[in-house]
Design a protein around this motif. Structure first.
Motif, PDB file in Angstrom:
ATOM      1  N   ASP A   9       8.590 -98.257  62.780  1.00  0.00           N
ATOM      2  CA  ASP A   9       7.845 -97.235  63.242  1.00  0.00           C
ATOM      3  C   ASP A   9       8.292 -96.020  63.691  1.00  0.00           C
ATOM      4  OD1 ASP A   9       5.633 -98.734  62.222  1.00  0.00           O
ATOM      5  OD2 ASP A   9       4.602 -99.086  64.213  1.00  0.00           O
ATOM      6  N   HIS A  10       9.521 -96.038  64.505  1.00  0.00           N
ATOM      7  CA  HIS A  10      10.293 -95.125  65.166  1.00  0.00           C
ATOM      8  C   HIS A  10      11.427 -94.577  64.063  1.00  0.00           C
ATOM      9  CE1 HIS A  10       8.037 -94.848  68.647  1.00  0.00           C
ATOM     10  NE2 HIS A  10       8.106 -96.084  68.796  1.00  0.00           N
ATOM     11  N   LYS A  18       8.394 -94.001  54.780  1.00  0.00           N
ATOM     12  CA  LYS A  18       8.875 -92.928  53.717  1.00  0.00           C
ATOM     13  C   LYS A  18       8.643 -91.240  54.238  1.00  0.00           C
ATOM     14  CE  LYS A  18      10.631 -95.779  50.949  1.00  0.00           C
ATOM     15  NZ  LYS A  18      11.737 -96.229  50.565  1.00  0.00           N
ATOM     16  N   ALA A  19       7.712 -91.413  55.104  1.00  0.00           N
ATOM     17  CA  ALA A  19       7.551 -90.106  55.740  1.00  0.00           C
ATOM     18  C   ALA A  19       8.887 -89.436  56.490  1.00  0.00           C
ATOM     19  CB  ALA A  19       6.265 -89.908  56.609  1.00  0.00           C
ATOM     20  N   ARG A  20       8.995 -87.986  56.480  1.00  0.00           N
ATOM     21  CA  ARG A  20      10.000 -87.309  57.387  1.00  0.00           C
ATOM     22  C   ARG A  20       9.345 -86.793  58.382  1.00  0.00           C
ATOM     23  NH1 ARG A  20      10.465 -81.741  56.346  1.00  0.00           N
ATOM     24  NH2 ARG A  20       9.208 -81.007  54.813  1.00  0.00           N
ATOM     25  N   LEU A  21      10.301 -86.594  59.640  1.00  0.00           N
ATOM     26  CA  LEU A  21       9.661 -85.992  60.655  1.00  0.00           C
ATOM     27  C   LEU A  21       9.536 -84.508  60.425  1.00  0.00           C
ATOM     28  CD1 LEU A  21      11.890 -87.991  63.434  1.00  0.00           C
ATOM     29  CD2 LEU A  21       9.376 -88.046  62.846  1.00  0.00           C
ATOM     30  N   TYR A  22       8.674 -83.966  61.071  1.00  0.00           N
ATOM     31  CA  TYR A  22       8.351 -82.481  61.041  1.00  0.00           C
ATOM     32  C   TYR A  22       9.078 -81.697  61.948  1.00  0.00           C
ATOM     33  CZ  TYR A  22       5.975 -78.015  60.874  1.00  0.00           C
ATOM     34  OH  TYR A  22       5.629 -76.824  60.697  1.00  0.00           O
ATOM     35  N   ASN A  23      10.091 -80.744  61.225  1.00  0.00           N
ATOM     36  CA  ASN A  23      10.746 -79.814  62.266  1.00  0.00           C
ATOM     37  C   ASN A  23      10.095 -78.301  61.810  1.00  0.00           C
ATOM     38  OD1 ASN A  23      12.524 -78.144  63.616  1.00  0.00           O
ATOM     39  ND2 ASN A  23      14.327 -78.886  62.400  1.00  0.00           N
TER      40      ASN A  23
END
Length: 189
Positions: A9-10, A18-23
């Motif tokens: 999950d981390h 498959k989701a990318r972290l939001y910056n």
């Protein structure tokens, strides 16, 4: 009912996520210091407002009311301090003396602050109203506002008291305006 998170999950590189972290700054190509350089010049909606070199009526109202209240509170606190010290008796303890001084200073400071704050509020409203009606900025606006402020403040005490207070208010404002103009002319700041 606690939610158990798996190690995947981390981990953004895991196959299950498959989701990318939001910056929030990734698409922003402007240096950060340019974002926070605010203009130092005043901004006005209309050209007429930008041409005038004075405070608006709301700023005047806040300024005169606040300064009057603060001056009254400080002066009243000083007068209360003196009356509190004068009310000492020979058998008073230190705690009792401090209590008398604090009570007297607080009460007198509030009373004087409220009175002068109301006078400042009336004066600011009168001055702004007179400037709006006459559409000029001169000494006579301030003197007329002082006359009106004194008369309105003491109107409940009778016509004679209102007339005397109006005259005193006009003279005080006239002296203050003259002193301010003399200070601008003769005192290098």
């Amino acid at each position: 009912m606690a939610h158990h998170m798996s190690p995947s999950d981390h981990d953004p590189n895991s196959d299950s996520s498959k989701a990318r972290l939001y910056n929030p700054y990734q698409d922003l190509q402007v240096p950060m210091r340019n974002l926070y350089q605010l203009p130092t010049s005043p901004e006005f909606l209309f050209v007429e407002e930008a041409k005038r070199q004075r405070r608006s009526w709301g700023e005047n109202l806040t300024f005169y009311t606040g300064c009057s209240y603060l001056g009254g509170a400080i002066g009243g606190g000083g007068a209360g301090l003196v009356s509190g010290v004068r009310s000492f008796e020979s058998g008073d303890t230190t705690k009792l003396r401090i209590n008398r001084v604090l009570n007297s200073s607080g009460h007198t400071g509030r009373v004087w602050g409220n009175r002068l704050g109301v006078i400042g509020l009336i004066y600011a409203g009168m001055e702004s109203g007179i400037q709006a009606v006459r559409d000029t900025e001169d000494v006579w606006n301030s003197v007329a506002a002082g006359l009106g402020t004194g008369a309105i403040y003491r109107a409940a005490k009778g016509v004679r008291s209102a007339a005397v207070a109006g005259a005193v208010g006009g003279v005080l404002v006239g002296v203050a305006v003259t002193a301010r103009q003399a200070a601008k002319r003769y005192v290098p700041i």
